[in-house]
Write a protein that holds these residues in place. Structure first.
Motif, short mmCIF file in Angstrom:
data_model
loop_
_atom_site.label_atom_id
_atom_site.label_comp_id
_atom_site.label_asym_id
_atom_site.label_seq_id
_atom_site.Cartn_x
_atom_site.Cartn_y
_atom_site.Cartn_z
N ARG A 39 -63.77 -28.07 -36.54
CA ARG A 39 -63.30 -28.77 -35.35
C ARG A 39 -61.93 -29.34 -35.63
NH1 ARG A 39 -66.42 -33.37 -31.69
NH2 ARG A 39 -65.23 -32.97 -29.81
N GLY A 40 -61.86 -30.48 -36.24
CA GLY A 40 -60.56 -31.03 -36.64
C GLY A 40 -59.76 -31.57 -35.47
N VAL A 41 -58.62 -32.13 -35.82
CA VAL A 41 -57.75 -32.80 -34.86
C VAL A 41 -57.21 -31.84 -33.80
CG1 VAL A 41 -55.46 -33.86 -34.66
CG2 VAL A 41 -57.10 -34.73 -36.34
N LEU A 42 -56.79 -30.65 -34.20
CA LEU A 42 -56.16 -29.74 -33.25
C LEU A 42 -57.13 -29.29 -32.17
CD1 LEU A 42 -53.98 -27.51 -35.61
CD2 LEU A 42 -53.36 -29.61 -34.42
N ARG A 43 -58.38 -29.08 -32.52
CA ARG A 43 -59.36 -28.66 -31.52
C ARG A 43 -59.85 -29.85 -30.68
NH1 ARG A 43 -60.04 -24.97 -35.60
NH2 ARG A 43 -60.28 -22.80 -34.93
N ARG A 44 -60.12 -30.97 -31.33
CA ARG A 44 -60.70 -32.09 -30.58
C ARG A 44 -59.70 -32.69 -29.60
NH1 ARG A 44 -63.63 -37.64 -32.90
NH2 ARG A 44 -64.16 -38.45 -30.83
N TYR A 45 -58.44 -32.81 -30.02
CA TYR A 45 -57.45 -33.49 -29.17
C TYR A 45 -56.26 -32.60 -28.82
CZ TYR A 45 -60.01 -37.79 -30.14
OH TYR A 45 -60.99 -38.76 -30.22
N GLY A 46 -56.48 -31.30 -28.84
CA GLY A 46 -55.38 -30.37 -28.57
C GLY A 46 -54.69 -30.58 -27.24
N GLU A 47 -55.44 -31.04 -26.24
CA GLU A 47 -54.85 -31.25 -24.92
C GLU A 47 -53.82 -32.37 -24.93
OE1 GLU A 47 -57.47 -33.18 -21.92
OE2 GLU A 47 -58.94 -33.25 -23.55
N HIS A 48 -53.86 -33.23 -25.95
CA HIS A 48 -52.93 -34.35 -26.05
C HIS A 48 -51.82 -34.09 -27.08
CE1 HIS A 48 -55.86 -36.58 -23.73
NE2 HIS A 48 -56.79 -36.34 -24.64
N LEU A 49 -51.78 -32.89 -27.63
CA LEU A 49 -50.83 -32.57 -28.69
C LEU A 49 -49.85 -31.49 -28.24
CD1 LEU A 49 -53.37 -32.45 -31.68
CD2 LEU A 49 -51.75 -34.29 -31.15
N PRO A 50 -48.65 -31.46 -28.80
CA PRO A 50 -47.63 -30.48 -28.39
C PRO A 50 -47.86 -29.11 -29.02
CG PRO A 50 -46.73 -31.87 -30.11
CD PRO A 50 -48.11 -32.41 -29.81
N LEU A 51 -49.02 -28.52 -28.74
CA LEU A 51 -49.33 -27.23 -29.32
C LEU A 51 -48.64 -26.11 -28.56
CD1 LEU A 51 -53.19 -27.62 -29.95
CD2 LEU A 51 -51.26 -28.32 -31.40
N THR A 52 -48.27 -25.07 -29.28
CA THR A 52 -47.68 -23.87 -28.68
C THR A 52 -48.51 -22.67 -29.10
OG1 THR A 52 -46.24 -23.41 -30.59
CG2 THR A 52 -45.39 -24.94 -28.91
N PRO A 53 -48.37 -21.54 -28.40
CA PRO A 53 -49.17 -20.35 -28.74
C PRO A 53 -48.98 -19.88 -30.18
CG PRO A 53 -48.17 -20.10 -26.59
CD PRO A 53 -47.57 -21.33 -27.19
N ASP A 54 -47.84 -20.19 -30.79
CA ASP A 54 -47.58 -19.74 -32.16
C ASP A 54 -48.25 -20.63 -33.21
OD1 ASP A 54 -46.00 -17.64 -31.29
OD2 ASP A 54 -44.16 -18.85 -31.31
N MET A 55 -48.78 -21.79 -32.82
CA MET A 55 -49.37 -22.73 -33.77
C MET A 55 -50.86 -22.43 -33.96
SD MET A 55 -47.45 -26.23 -32.53
CE MET A 55 -48.43 -27.32 -33.57
N PRO A 56 -51.28 -22.02 -35.15
CA PRO A 56 -52.69 -21.72 -35.38
C PRO A 56 -53.52 -23.00 -35.42
CG PRO A 56 -51.50 -21.64 -37.45
CD PRO A 56 -50.45 -21.82 -36.37
#
Length: 363
Positions: A16-33
């Motif tokens: 799970r981790g931070v990226l999955r749990r709070y991804g909607e609040h983070l500046p993720l891009t399609p290139d970021m695994p």
């Protein structure tokens, strides 16, 4: 993303981790695994003893020491490393008093990235140095303090295709703000007071950002008062000027010129809070109390915020009716020398039941 890193990321599908749990609040891009070492989701533990002396309605400890490498740094590091991988980087660099280097080295090892760490020579706790070393980071010690090391890291990464993963990297702050989300999610509201150690000042910046965002999203109705605490020998935000030779037993906050100075002051002022100083003796007293009364073994820097709350309460400030959260930023195993500053009381007796019972006072 190169093939080796892609294969390693595939193994994180169930994490799970931070990226999955709070991804909607983070500046993720399609290139970021969506990488993870299982960071985040750390416990919020209520005090059983110190709460009475602070005089608040409820006192909680946010145990960031339970992150994979034993400190809060993993929250921001996972976002910064995901960004680095997405940008095609094959190496990371940081300046560190220990926790950042341990985190960068661990994520670098997991995803096949080279890691270079610049540390102030002789001014890093051995537990933290051991972590970076065992994960395979290249450790470079320089003659100077953390501020010198960070200047070197910035200069080198500006000249080479190496990702700088200190808290000057905005993706680090973005990840660290998720701890504020977790606190609000656990309590059902933002606390009245958030007490936190302050070194390079990225964490107080990140928490304040997180609380602002959650209130704007109407996940909470308020924002906490931010109370930051520096060590008296390394308190530039208290004195209002850089400290050329910062000194304190709390190595994680032994920083004389915080990179996030401006944003920390903004968090202090906008929240109606404050940033104060605590002595090494006050830090070590709180450190001992946390271990002996609360069962929490933290690094000295973590105890600074508890020492600060006790100091403010003893000076007459009232926290009656308030909910307070103290951020425990790192594990005590990071700095075993401090734990063993006094020779442990070991009772040596023959291997006989009666001798042991007599030593216990139960015979």
């Amino acid at each position: 993303m190169n093939v080796d890193i892609a294969a390693r990321v595939h193994g994180d599908a169930l994490a799970r981790g931070v990226l999955r749990r709070y991804g909607e609040h983070l500046p993720l891009t399609p290139d970021m695994p969506l990488i993870s070492l299982g960071e985040g989701d750390t416990p919020l533990v209520r005090s059983t003893s110190i709460e009475r002396d602070v005089g608040c309605a409820e006192l909680y400890f946010k145990l960031e020491s339970c992150n994979p490498t034993g400190s809060f740094k993993d929250r921001g590091m996972v976002v910064a490393v995901a960004k680095a991988i997405g940008d095609g980087a094959t190496a990371l660099m940081c300046a560190s008093t220990g926790n950042t280097s341990a985190s960068a080295a661990a994520y670098g090892a997991r995803y096949g990235l080279g890691v270079y760490v610049i540390v102030p020579d002789g001014k890093i706790a051995r537990g933290k140095l051991a972590q970076g070393s065992v994960h395979g980071a290249e450790i470079i010690a320089v003659d100077g303090n953390f501020d010198v090391a960070l200047g070197m890291a910035r200069a080198i990464t500006s000249r080479h295709p190496i990702a700088l993963v200190n808290s000057v990297n905005p993706f680090r702050i973005e990840g660290q703000k998720t701890a504020a989300f977790e606190i609000a999610d656990a309590l059902g509201e933002a606390p009245d007071v958030l007490a936190i150690p302050v070194g390079n000042a990225g964490n107080i910046t990140a928490y304040w950002r997180g609380f602002i965002e959650y209130q704007r999203l109407e996940r909470t109705t308020r924002r906490p008062r931010m109370l930051g605490f520096q060590a008296a020998g390394a308190a530039p935000l208290v004195s209002g000027e850089p400290v050329a030779d910062p000194q304190t037993v709390a190595s994680a906050i032994r920083i004389g010129n915080p990179a996030s100075w401006t944003s920390a002051v903004e968090a202090r002022d906008a929240s109606g809070g404050g940033i104060g100083a605590v002595t090494d003796d006050e830090i070590l007293s709180a450190y001992d109390r946390l271990a002996r009364e609360e069962g929490i073994f933290c690094e000295p820097a973590s105890a600074a915020c508890v020492a600060g709350m006790l100091k403010r309460a003893a000076a007459g400030e009232s926290f009656a009716g308030q909910v307070v959260v103290c951020v425990i930023t790192g594990s005590g195993l990071k700095d075993p020398e401090t734990a063993l500053r006094a020779e442990p009381a070991i009772h040596r007796v023959p291997a006989e039941f009666e001798a042991i019972e007599r030593e216990m006072g139960w015979a």
